[in-house]
Scaffold this motif. Sequence first.
Motif, mmCIF file in Angstrom:
data_model
loop_
_atom_site.group_PDB
_atom_site.id
_atom_site.type_symbol
_atom_site.label_atom_id
_atom_site.label_comp_id
_atom_site.label_asym_id
_atom_site.label_seq_id
_atom_site.Cartn_x
_atom_site.Cartn_y
_atom_site.Cartn_z
ATOM 1 N N ASP A 141 -2.068 -1.048 0.014
ATOM 2 C CA ASP A 141 -3.524 -1.264 0.006
ATOM 3 C C ASP A 141 -4.073 -1.909 1.270
ATOM 4 O OD1 ASP A 141 -4.219 0.006 -2.335
ATOM 5 O OD2 ASP A 141 -3.904 -1.758 -3.579
ATOM 6 N N ARG A 195 -1.450 3.827 0.319
ATOM 7 C CA ARG A 195 -0.980 3.916 -1.061
ATOM 8 C C ARG A 195 0.483 4.338 -1.181
ATOM 9 N NH1 ARG A 195 -4.966 3.599 -5.097
ATOM 10 N NH2 ARG A 195 -6.227 1.827 -4.428
ATOM 11 N N ARG A 207 0.215 8.347 2.704
ATOM 12 C CA ARG A 207 -0.865 8.753 1.802
ATOM 13 C C ARG A 207 -1.860 7.606 1.751
ATOM 14 N NH1 ARG A 207 0.713 8.838 -3.228
ATOM 15 N NH2 ARG A 207 -1.129 9.932 -3.981
ATOM 16 N N VAL A 223 -6.135 6.364 0.870
ATOM 17 C CA VAL A 223 -7.427 6.653 0.250
ATOM 18 C C VAL A 223 -8.493 6.350 1.293
ATOM 19 C CG1 VAL A 223 -9.039 6.095 -1.600
ATOM 20 C CG2 VAL A 223 -6.572 6.086 -2.047
ATOM 21 N N ASP A 282 -10.149 11.179 8.736
ATOM 22 C CA ASP A 282 -9.256 10.688 7.690
ATOM 23 C C ASP A 282 -8.178 9.762 8.241
ATOM 24 O OD1 ASP A 282 -10.631 12.156 5.803
ATOM 25 O OD2 ASP A 282 -9.365 13.920 6.056
ATOM 26 N N GLU A 331 -11.117 9.977 -1.205
ATOM 27 C CA GLU A 331 -10.138 11.053 -1.292
ATOM 28 C C GLU A 331 -8.768 10.558 -0.839
ATOM 29 O OE1 GLU A 331 -11.798 13.957 1.284
ATOM 30 O OE2 GLU A 331 -13.209 14.728 -0.202
ATOM 31 N N THR A 332 -7.734 10.989 -1.536
ATOM 32 C CA THR A 332 -6.373 10.681 -1.119
ATOM 33 C C THR A 332 -5.926 11.749 -0.135
ATOM 34 O OG1 THR A 332 -5.855 9.620 -3.236
ATOM 35 C CG2 THR A 332 -4.003 10.311 -1.875
ATOM 36 N N ARG A 355 -3.319 12.800 3.443
ATOM 37 C CA ARG A 355 -2.048 12.537 4.112
ATOM 38 C C ARG A 355 -2.310 12.255 5.581
ATOM 39 N NH1 ARG A 355 2.091 13.573 0.786
ATOM 40 N NH2 ARG A 355 1.686 14.878 -1.045
#
Length: 286
Positions: free
Chosen positions: A97, A115, A124, A126, A109, A131-132, A134
Amino acid sequence: MGWLAAGEGYEIALVDGKVAARSTSGRSAGKQLKTLPKALRDHPEVERLRRFADWLDRHAASCVAQVDAWMVSALPVPSAVLGEVWADEAWQAALRDLVVVGAVGEGPDATGFLRDVSEDGELRVVNLDGETVRMSAETVTFPHPVLLPDLAELRDFAVELGVAQKVEQIYRPTWDKPSDPNQRSSATSEFAGGRYPSRFALAARAESLGYRVSGGYAVHRIRSGGRMVEARVWIGEPHREDDSVTGGLSWSSGGRHLPLDKVDAVSWSEGMRMAAALYAGRTGER
């Protein structure tokens, strides 16, 4: 970790970091006991588990300290290293986190809450759109909050996600460096005058917060911008027996005093954070 045989009729295991026991016979067989039976308190297996629990605590603390150092210094961390340590629960707890930033040019992104990390170092995260996604980058950073342009938005989003960071990052108290030289000068004495019953008590407060005490100063060493900076707060001469008060805040690098206009944003914020924490423990007013 499973249950281990210990003594006749008992098994032991680490439960929430403490040694717990259960009976293997009778009506209570298989049920965890509220306290360790007297017969087990000095058992070699119990002592071994206690030592292991202590080691786990030290390991977890060292992981948090290392990740905190990565964040404060903004050092680039190889993604492959994260992939290697992620399976370790202590490392995972320290990293999970945190706001992570990929290499420049990786697109919108490239920033998000960490996560998961695969064995080969793919992250990975958020992102701020919820949105999650890569993230594949050779190195990543965990920025100090004073360097995050979207800090307010990240804090609001973190509340929605229920983020609880082991390493204090987005909720870390920050101080922006004033642009006016006169304001900067007054800021360095903002937390001076916090009274303690003794110099020993003030030094103990500094050490309990993780700061080093050297001579008459509480010292916070910060690696920032490729150099080592020391933020210093005067706490009084060693071996004083009377009361003591917090003094002003200053910075140095390479053994030389740093003019305030040469103090970078992270070193400024971290120095003020130390001064504020020392002042908060005072027992008397100015």
